[in-house]
Design an enzyme around this catalytic site. Structure first.
Site, PDB file in Angstrom:
ATOM      1  N   ARG A 167      41.132  99.915  60.318  1.00  0.00           N
ATOM      2  CA  ARG A 167      40.268 100.768  59.474  1.00  0.00           C
ATOM      3  C   ARG A 167      41.042 101.937  58.872  1.00  0.00           C
ATOM      4  NH1 ARG A 167      38.633  96.879  60.500  1.00  0.00           N
ATOM      5  NH2 ARG A 167      36.755  96.232  61.574  1.00  0.00           N
ATOM      6  N   SER A 216      29.143 100.243  61.817  1.00  0.00           N
ATOM      7  CA  SER A 216      29.622 100.897  63.047  1.00  0.00           C
ATOM      8  C   SER A 216      29.852 102.382  62.813  1.00  0.00           C
ATOM      9  CB  SER A 216      30.943 100.279  63.500  1.00  0.00           C
ATOM     10  OG  SER A 216      30.751  98.928  63.789  1.00  0.00           O
ATOM     11  N   GLU A 286      34.059 106.059  62.344  1.00  0.00           N
ATOM     12  CA  GLU A 286      34.507 105.108  61.315  1.00  0.00           C
ATOM     13  C   GLU A 286      33.791 105.442  60.009  1.00  0.00           C
ATOM     14  OE1 GLU A 286      34.594 100.974  62.411  1.00  0.00           O
ATOM     15  OE2 GLU A 286      34.018 100.339  60.392  1.00  0.00           O
TER      16      GLU A 286
HETATM   17  C1  LIG Z   1      25.207  96.369  58.128  1.00  0.00           C
HETATM   18  C2  LIG Z   1      26.643  96.784  57.910  1.00  0.00           C
HETATM   19  C3  LIG Z   1      27.669  96.030  58.468  1.00  0.00           C
HETATM   20  C4  LIG Z   1      29.011  96.407  58.303  1.00  0.00           C
HETATM   21  N1  LIG Z   1      29.980  95.626  58.855  1.00  0.00           N
HETATM   22  C5  LIG Z   1      31.281  95.968  58.686  1.00  0.00           C
HETATM   23  C6  LIG Z   1      32.324  95.163  59.246  1.00  0.00           C
HETATM   24  O1  LIG Z   1      32.095  94.141  59.868  1.00  0.00           O
HETATM   25  N2  LIG Z   1      33.602  95.572  59.053  1.00  0.00           N
HETATM   26  C7  LIG Z   1      33.925  96.692  58.353  1.00  0.00           C
HETATM   27  O2  LIG Z   1      35.115  97.000  58.200  1.00  0.00           O
HETATM   28  N3  LIG Z   1      32.950  97.479  57.822  1.00  0.00           N
HETATM   29  C8  LIG Z   1      31.650  97.142  57.958  1.00  0.00           C
HETATM   30  N4  LIG Z   1      30.666  97.927  57.424  1.00  0.00           N
HETATM   31  C9  LIG Z   1      31.038  99.191  56.729  1.00  0.00           C
HETATM   32  C10 LIG Z   1      31.272  99.078  55.222  1.00  0.00           C
HETATM   33  O3  LIG Z   1      30.570  97.975  54.656  1.00  0.00           O
HETATM   34  C11 LIG Z   1      32.759  98.969  54.884  1.00  0.00           C
HETATM   35  O4  LIG Z   1      33.483 100.075  55.376  1.00  0.00           O
HETATM   36  C12 LIG Z   1      32.990  98.871  53.364  1.00  0.00           C
HETATM   37  O5  LIG Z   1      34.322  98.532  53.125  1.00  0.00           O
HETATM   38  C13 LIG Z   1      32.662 100.167  52.625  1.00  0.00           C
HETATM   39  O6  LIG Z   1      32.684  99.900  51.230  1.00  0.00           O
HETATM   40  P1  LIG Z   1      31.721 100.706  50.250  1.00  0.00           P
HETATM   41  O7  LIG Z   1      31.988 100.260  48.866  1.00  0.00           O
HETATM   42  O8  LIG Z   1      30.321 100.621  50.708  1.00  0.00           O
HETATM   43  O9  LIG Z   1      32.300 102.167  50.456  1.00  0.00           O
HETATM   44  P2  LIG Z   1      31.450 103.526  50.417  1.00  0.00           P
HETATM   45  O10 LIG Z   1      30.584 103.610  51.613  1.00  0.00           O
HETATM   46  O11 LIG Z   1      30.828 103.703  49.087  1.00  0.00           O
HETATM   47  O12 LIG Z   1      32.633 104.596  50.577  1.00  0.00           O
HETATM   48  C14 LIG Z   1      33.356 104.718  51.792  1.00  0.00           C
HETATM   49  C15 LIG Z   1      34.565 105.600  51.529  1.00  0.00           C
HETATM   50  O13 LIG Z   1      35.447 104.916  50.644  1.00  0.00           O
HETATM   51  C16 LIG Z   1      35.658 105.695  49.451  1.00  0.00           C
HETATM   52  N5  LIG Z   1      35.735 104.754  48.332  1.00  0.00           N
HETATM   53  C17 LIG Z   1      34.777 103.891  47.890  1.00  0.00           C
HETATM   54  N6  LIG Z   1      35.253 103.184  46.848  1.00  0.00           N
HETATM   55  C18 LIG Z   1      36.525 103.611  46.644  1.00  0.00           C
HETATM   56  C19 LIG Z   1      37.547 103.276  45.704  1.00  0.00           C
HETATM   57  N7  LIG Z   1      37.369 102.378  44.737  1.00  0.00           N
HETATM   58  N8  LIG Z   1      38.738 103.935  45.797  1.00  0.00           N
HETATM   59  C20 LIG Z   1      38.946 104.877  46.732  1.00  0.00           C
HETATM   60  N9  LIG Z   1      38.031 105.246  47.647  1.00  0.00           N
HETATM   61  C21 LIG Z   1      36.830 104.610  47.598  1.00  0.00           C
HETATM   62  C22 LIG Z   1      34.459 106.635  49.358  1.00  0.00           C
HETATM   63  O14 LIG Z   1      34.790 107.805  48.645  1.00  0.00           O
HETATM   64  C23 LIG Z   1      34.209 106.924  50.833  1.00  0.00           C
HETATM   65  O15 LIG Z   1      35.096 107.892  51.291  1.00  0.00           O
HETATM   66  C24 LIG Z   1      29.317  97.567  57.559  1.00  0.00           C
HETATM   67  C25 LIG Z   1      28.279  98.330  56.995  1.00  0.00           C
HETATM   68  C26 LIG Z   1      26.961  97.944  57.166  1.00  0.00           C
HETATM   69  C27 LIG Z   1      25.870  98.762  56.535  1.00  0.00           C
END
Ligand SMILES: Cc1cc2nc3c(=O)[nH]c(=O)nc-3n(C[C@H](O)[C@H](O)[C@H](O)COP(=O)(O)OP(=O)(O)OC[C@H]3O[C@@H](n4cnc5c(N)ncnc54)[C@H](O)[C@@H]3O)c2cc1C
Length: 300
Positions: A167, A216, A286
């Site tokens: 992560r 998480s 996380e």
């Molecule tokens: C039900 C559920 C299950 C999940 N399961 C997992 C799992 O199995 N494994 C896992 O790793 N994660 C999991 N996650 C967490 C999440 O989906 C991941 O961390 C995902 O990669 C976040 O992407 P996002 O676009 O939603 O980021 P956001 O939540 O929109 O942003 C997260 C961070 O990334 C930054 N960010 C977003 N886009 C960019 C970009 N283009 N460039 C630079 N920074 C950026 C944002 O500024 C913020 O700091 C889960 C979440 C949920 C709700």
């Protein structure tokens, strides 16, 4: 003025709760969904020159947003969805859904993203978080990334130049991911689709997907599981305001309908302190929290 001439949707006083899976957050002064990476870059540049804060959100699935809302411009990447399918290589913009990409690759018989079918983030968010599951992570599929650096330059960076760990991605706080290129291997279509179906069923059984959450809360400490420690410390089902530790999985906090950012932060703090006192382990979050008091370098 900053958004003059730009393509894409703009909203004023827009509730942040519509921009994250936790469904939490007050009004954003301005929200902008750029449709091209050029427009994202122009707005970022103009805002920086005018000393206006800019925040970046993907699909908001790993994010806690503030109750008091956000000043300045909140940029959302979800309209950046261009994709180019090559020969077991895909070039994709940051806002593309990771789960959709995994499904589409699987349909083609391309192996590599089976683990990602149930991760509700964007490609850009997944790169910056090095999203992973079932013992795999996105870093293994990346060949190169196009980014906007904090110094205002656009760069194409090779996988070897980026440090990834559990992560963790060394670009975090240094750059915005605009586009990523991922490589796949040839696989057996039916087997890939079956693996993804099983992974999804496993999530439905073990995660509280029926209530708003952000995945998480804590990273797993080396050799242990955050969920096991939180449950052992007696936190399963405990509430603070509208936030509750899930009954299904102790490393998830769900929104019971009225949760505030401050409820979630209070619950996270209390769990952290209690686990440290009882087991001598300091849990690391996380989930990302954007709070208005953040410094310029944290928000870019
Ligand atoms: C039900 C559920 C299950 C999940 N399961 C997992 C799992 O199995 N494994 C896992 O790793 N994660 C999991 N996650 C967490 C999440 O989906 C991941 O961390 C995902 O990669 C976040 O992407 P996002 O676009 O939603 O980021 P956001 O939540 O929109 O942003 C997260 C961070 O990334 C930054 N960010 C977003 N886009 C960019 C970009 N283009 N460039 C630079 N920074 C950026 C944002 O500024 C913020 O700091 C889960 C979440 C949920 C709700």
């Amino acid at each position: 003025m900053i958004l003059d001439g730009m393509t894409g949707r703009v909203e004023k006083k827009y509730p942040l709760l519509h921009l994250n899976t936790w469904r939490i957050g007050g009004p954003a002064e301005v929200v902008y969904w750029p449709e091209t990476t050029e427009d994202l870059f122009s707005v970022w540049k103009r805002a920086r020159e005018a000393d206006i804060p800019v925040w970046l959100i993907g699909r908001g699935s790993n994010l806690l947003l503030p109750d008091e809302g956000l000043p300045g411009i909140t940029m959302v990447t979800t309209a950046l969805r261009k994709i180019h399918w090559g020969d077991f290589i895909v070039r994709v913009e940051a806002g593309y859904s990771l789960a959709l990409l995994a499904q589409e690759a699987g349909e083609r018989g391309w192996s590599g993203l089976e683990f990602a079918r149930g991760i509700p983030g964007s490609v850009g968010g997944a790169v910056i978080m090095n999203a992973g599951a079932h013992g795999r992570e996105i870093a293994s599929q990346i060949t190169n990334i196009t980014v906007l650096g904090t110094d205002g330059t656009l760069k194409n960076i090779k996988r070897e130049e980026i440090k990834f760990a559990y992560r963790y991605c060394s670009l975090r706080g240094q750059a915005w991911v605009l586009e990523a290129q991922l490589a796949f291997s040839r696989g057996e279509r039916e087997q890939i689709l079956k693996t993804m179906k099983e992974n999804l069923a496993n999530r439905t059984a073990n995660q509280p997907i029926e209530k708003p959450n952000a995945g998480s809360i804590f990273r797993n400490p080396p050799g242990d599981s955050a969920g096991r420690l939180i449950e052992a410390a007696g936190w399963k089902g405990k509430r603070m305001g509208g936030a509750q530790v899930s009954e299904k999985h102790a490393n998830f906090i769900v929104n019971n309908g009225s949760a505030k950012s401050k409820d979630v932060l209070a619950l996270i703090d209390a769990i952290k302190n209690d686990v440290r006192t009882k087991y001598g382990i300091t849990l690391q979050t996380e989930v990302e929290s954007i709070q208005t008091e953040m410094t310029i370098s944290q928000r870019m």
